[in-house]
Design a protein around this motif. Sequence first.
Motif, PDB file in Angstrom:
ATOM      1  N   VAL A  25      34.532  17.184  37.670  1.00 35.50           N
ATOM      2  CA  VAL A  25      33.637  18.145  37.022  1.00 35.50           C
ATOM      3  C   VAL A  25      32.925  18.931  38.113  1.00 35.50           C
ATOM      4  CG1 VAL A  25      31.672  18.530  35.489  1.00 35.50           C
ATOM      5  CG2 VAL A  25      33.281  16.657  35.017  1.00 35.50           C
ATOM      6  N   LEU A  26      33.157  20.241  38.127  1.00 33.06           N
ATOM      7  CA  LEU A  26      32.524  21.139  39.091  1.00 33.06           C
ATOM      8  C   LEU A  26      31.416  21.929  38.415  1.00 33.06           C
ATOM      9  CD1 LEU A  26      35.620  22.684  40.941  1.00 33.06           C
ATOM     10  CD2 LEU A  26      34.016  20.988  41.849  1.00 33.06           C
ATOM     11  N   ASP A  27      30.335  22.171  39.144  1.00 33.98           N
ATOM     12  CA  ASP A  27      29.262  23.049  38.682  1.00 33.98           C
ATOM     13  C   ASP A  27      29.268  24.272  39.587  1.00 33.98           C
ATOM     14  OD1 ASP A  27      27.135  24.034  37.292  1.00 33.98           O
ATOM     15  OD2 ASP A  27      25.636  22.736  38.220  1.00 33.98           O
ATOM     16  N   GLY A  28      29.148  25.440  38.993  1.00 36.88           N
ATOM     17  CA  GLY A  28      29.184  26.644  39.818  1.00 36.88           C
ATOM     18  C   GLY A  28      28.947  27.894  39.016  1.00 36.88           C
ATOM     19  N   GLU A  29      29.414  28.991  39.543  1.00 36.18           N
ATOM     20  CA  GLU A  29      29.142  30.311  38.983  1.00 36.18           C
ATOM     21  C   GLU A  29      30.429  31.105  38.886  1.00 36.18           C
ATOM     22  OE1 GLU A  29      26.130  34.056  39.951  1.00 36.18           O
ATOM     23  OE2 GLU A  29      25.960  32.154  41.007  1.00 36.18           O
ATOM     24  N   LEU A  30      30.643  31.713  37.736  1.00 37.82           N
ATOM     25  CA  LEU A  30      31.805  32.575  37.538  1.00 37.82           C
ATOM     26  C   LEU A  30      31.449  33.999  37.923  1.00 37.82           C
ATOM     27  CD1 LEU A  30      33.555  31.638  34.167  1.00 37.82           C
ATOM     28  CD2 LEU A  30      34.583  31.758  36.428  1.00 37.82           C
ATOM     29  N   VAL A  31      32.312  34.636  38.701  1.00 41.50           N
ATOM     30  CA  VAL A  31      32.134  36.036  39.046  1.00 41.50           C
ATOM     31  C   VAL A  31      33.456  36.761  38.838  1.00 41.50           C
ATOM     32  CG1 VAL A  31      30.295  35.574  40.719  1.00 41.50           C
ATOM     33  CG2 VAL A  31      32.678  35.663  41.495  1.00 41.50           C
ATOM     34  N   VAL A  32      33.369  38.059  38.658  1.00 40.73           N
ATOM     35  CA  VAL A  32      34.561  38.893  38.499  1.00 40.73           C
ATOM     36  C   VAL A  32      34.501  40.002  39.530  1.00 40.73           C
ATOM     37  CG1 VAL A  32      35.750  40.538  36.995  1.00 40.73           C
ATOM     38  CG2 VAL A  32      34.920  38.382  36.065  1.00 40.73           C
ATOM     39  N   TRP A  33      35.585  40.173  40.266  1.00 42.60           N
ATOM     40  CA  TRP A  33      35.667  41.201  41.290  1.00 42.60           C
ATOM     41  C   TRP A  33      36.445  42.390  40.755  1.00 42.60           C
ATOM     42  CZ3 TRP A  33      33.373  42.175  45.785  1.00 42.60           C
ATOM     43  CH2 TRP A  33      33.931  43.127  46.629  1.00 42.60           C
ATOM     44  N   ASP A  34      35.830  43.568  40.838  1.00 37.75           N
ATOM     45  CA  ASP A  34      36.490  44.812  40.441  1.00 37.75           C
ATOM     46  C   ASP A  34      37.154  45.403  41.674  1.00 37.75           C
ATOM     47  OD1 ASP A  34      37.185  47.433  39.719  1.00 37.75           O
ATOM     48  OD2 ASP A  34      35.521  47.585  38.306  1.00 37.75           O
ATOM     49  N   ALA A  35      38.478  45.294  41.764  1.00 41.89           N
ATOM     50  CA  ALA A  35      39.199  45.744  42.957  1.00 41.89           C
ATOM     51  C   ALA A  35      39.095  47.250  43.140  1.00 41.89           C
ATOM     52  CB  ALA A  35      40.668  45.324  42.863  1.00 41.89           C
ATOM     53  N   GLU A  36      39.066  47.994  42.042  1.00 36.62           N
ATOM     54  CA  GLU A  36      38.987  49.454  42.150  1.00 36.62           C
ATOM     55  C   GLU A  36      37.633  49.885  42.701  1.00 36.62           C
ATOM     56  OE1 GLU A  36      39.880  51.191  38.403  1.00 36.62           O
ATOM     57  OE2 GLU A  36      41.933  50.410  38.322  1.00 36.62           O
ATOM     58  N   GLU A  56      35.625  47.839  44.291  1.00 35.35           N
ATOM     59  CA  GLU A  56      35.359  46.999  45.458  1.00 35.35           C
ATOM     60  C   GLU A  56      33.961  46.383  45.407  1.00 35.35           C
ATOM     61  OE1 GLU A  56      36.170  49.319  48.941  1.00 35.35           O
ATOM     62  OE2 GLU A  56      38.328  49.014  48.765  1.00 35.35           O
ATOM     63  N   ARG A  57      33.673  45.745  44.279  1.00 36.98           N
ATOM     64  CA  ARG A  57      32.368  45.092  44.119  1.00 36.98           C
ATOM     65  C   ARG A  57      32.452  44.065  43.008  1.00 36.98           C
ATOM     66  NH1 ARG A  57      29.727  46.866  39.558  1.00 36.98           N
ATOM     67  NH2 ARG A  57      30.509  48.784  38.612  1.00 36.98           N
ATOM     68  N   LEU A  58      31.469  43.173  42.974  1.00 39.53           N
ATOM     69  CA  LEU A  58      31.330  42.272  41.840  1.00 39.53           C
ATOM     70  C   LEU A  58      30.930  43.093  40.622  1.00 39.53           C
ATOM     71  CD1 LEU A  58      29.348  39.322  43.484  1.00 39.53           C
ATOM     72  CD2 LEU A  58      31.777  39.374  42.918  1.00 39.53           C
ATOM     73  N   SER A  59      31.491  42.770  39.482  1.00 49.51           N
ATOM     74  CA  SER A  59      31.230  43.567  38.289  1.00 49.51           C
ATOM     75  C   SER A  59      30.671  42.692  37.179  1.00 49.51           C
ATOM     76  CB  SER A  59      32.509  44.262  37.810  1.00 49.51           C
ATOM     77  OG  SER A  59      32.270  44.943  36.590  1.00 49.51           O
ATOM     78  N   PHE A  60      29.414  42.892  36.864  1.00 49.38           N
ATOM     79  CA  PHE A  60      28.810  42.181  35.736  1.00 49.38           C
ATOM     80  C   PHE A  60      29.362  42.713  34.422  1.00 49.38           C
ATOM     81  CE2 PHE A  60      25.270  41.996  32.595  1.00 49.38           C
ATOM     82  CZ  PHE A  60      25.322  40.633  32.369  1.00 49.38           C
ATOM     83  N   GLU A  61      29.662  44.016  34.373  1.00 47.84           N
ATOM     84  CA  GLU A  61      30.204  44.604  33.161  1.00 47.84           C
ATOM     85  C   GLU A  61      31.558  43.981  32.814  1.00 47.84           C
ATOM     86  OE1 GLU A  61      29.120  46.262  35.773  1.00 47.84           O
ATOM     87  OE2 GLU A  61      27.215  47.059  35.006  1.00 47.84           O
ATOM     88  N   ALA A  62      32.419  43.832  33.831  1.00 44.37           N
ATOM     89  CA  ALA A  62      33.723  43.203  33.589  1.00 44.37           C
ATOM     90  C   ALA A  62      33.552  41.741  33.195  1.00 44.37           C
ATOM     91  CB  ALA A  62      34.591  43.330  34.840  1.00 44.37           C
ATOM     92  N   LEU A  63      32.570  41.065  33.796  1.00 45.92           N
ATOM     93  CA  LEU A  63      32.299  39.673  33.447  1.00 45.92           C
ATOM     94  C   LEU A  63      31.896  39.562  31.980  1.00 45.92           C
ATOM     95  CD1 LEU A  63      31.940  36.747  34.720  1.00 45.92           C
ATOM     96  CD2 LEU A  63      29.518  37.328  34.813  1.00 45.92           C
ATOM     97  N   GLN A  64      31.058  40.477  31.522  1.00 47.71           N
ATOM     98  CA  GLN A  64      30.634  40.472  30.126  1.00 47.71           C
ATOM     99  C   GLN A  64      31.817  40.683  29.187  1.00 47.71           C
ATOM    100  OE1 GLN A  64      27.441  43.482  30.145  1.00 47.71           O
ATOM    101  NE2 GLN A  64      26.118  41.886  29.328  1.00 47.71           N
ATOM    102  N   ARG A  65      32.683  41.631  29.528  1.00 51.79           N
ATOM    103  CA  ARG A  65      33.833  41.902  28.669  1.00 51.79           C
ATOM    104  C   ARG A  65      34.754  40.696  28.590  1.00 51.79           C
ATOM    105  NH1 ARG A  65      36.971  47.411  29.336  1.00 51.79           N
ATOM    106  NH2 ARG A  65      38.132  46.317  27.701  1.00 51.79           N
ATOM    107  N   ARG A  66      34.954  40.050  29.724  1.00 43.71           N
ATOM    108  CA  ARG A  66      35.816  38.872  29.732  1.00 43.71           C
ATOM    109  C   ARG A  66      35.183  37.728  28.943  1.00 43.71           C
ATOM    110  NH1 ARG A  66      39.353  36.718  34.263  1.00 43.71           N
ATOM    111  NH2 ARG A  66      39.864  35.640  32.330  1.00 43.71           N
ATOM    112  N   ALA A  67      33.899  37.553  29.068  1.00 44.68           N
ATOM    113  CA  ALA A  67      33.224  36.461  28.376  1.00 44.68           C
ATOM    114  C   ALA A  67      33.236  36.632  26.869  1.00 44.68           C
ATOM    115  CB  ALA A  67      31.784  36.341  28.865  1.00 44.68           C
ATOM    116  N   ALA A  68      33.431  37.864  26.408  1.00 48.75           N
ATOM    117  CA  ALA A  68      33.416  38.140  24.964  1.00 48.75           C
ATOM    118  C   ALA A  68      34.815  38.284  24.375  1.00 48.75           C
ATOM    119  CB  ALA A  68      32.614  39.414  24.702  1.00 48.75           C
TER     120      ALA A  68
END
Length: 292
Positions: free
Chosen positions: A42-53, A55-67
């Motif tokens: 069991v790992l504890d941590g943080e999910l992040v999503v990288w927007d390659a286009e 070139e940054r972490l994307s909270f918006e993409a994370l939200q879309r994926r989570a939903a």
Amino acid sequence: MTVTAAGLGGTVLVQTRRGALVQDRWPDLVAAAEAQLPHGLVLDGELVVWDAEAERLSFEALQRRAATRARGARTLAARWPAYFVAFDLLQQDGQELLTRSYAERRALLENLFSEHALTAPWTLCPQTTDLAKAREWLQSWTDVSGVEGILIKSLSQRYLPGYRGWTKIRRRDTTEVIVGAITGTLTRPQLLVLGRHDTGGRLRAVGRSVPLRPDAARQVAEHLTAAAPGQLEGDSTDVCGPVRGHRVRVRRGEVGRPGVPRGGRPDDLRRGQAAVADQAIQAGHRPRGGRA
């Protein structure tokens, strides 16, 4: 966010801090867990999503994926792959580790990554007990969108479910802007609309503040006056466009993210941490984009 590796005949579980099971939304993470992680983990941590286009972490993409579930989840996983930044180990080989000290759990976590040669999407959260390195992280690593500061944890602390017990130090950048308009009323402003002059001298809106707390709203209100008719015309340096029927004039000021100034203050790094050698300092991601 926790990830529970599948046991014999079992399934991989991805669970939010509130206990919701969301593995159907992260098929790429599930596949990686089945391929790389040992059973009974069991790992504890943080999910992040990288927007390659971008070139940054994307909270918006994370939200879309989570939903998004089922077929849509697989489509988004191909476009915006997820990464799991692990910062704690709660169970190994089916044995619970919650009562172990953080120093012990961290050592086991580092050994897990090296022994199994874990690769993306698994990432080990960086950690140091060196104050100088922590200052460097606070100044340079927070240039990455989505990384807002550092976390300080006691090396002797056991894992406390539902209670963090960490000290978070955020970076804050300040810059001069023109507050040209508000939402709300002149006596109770709710948001500030911020502007800067472009190269042609025209005032352009560049952003807005967070909702003002009551004490901050009272302080701002003391400096607000309604703009006179025609005042927005010409080369005014103190006004911006109308918002909800109000045009305002206000002195120049500073805005910034809450926390500590760029680079951090030594006092903030030491506050409540008399012995830095007994503290683990980690890079910290934006909470809303991490532990769901």
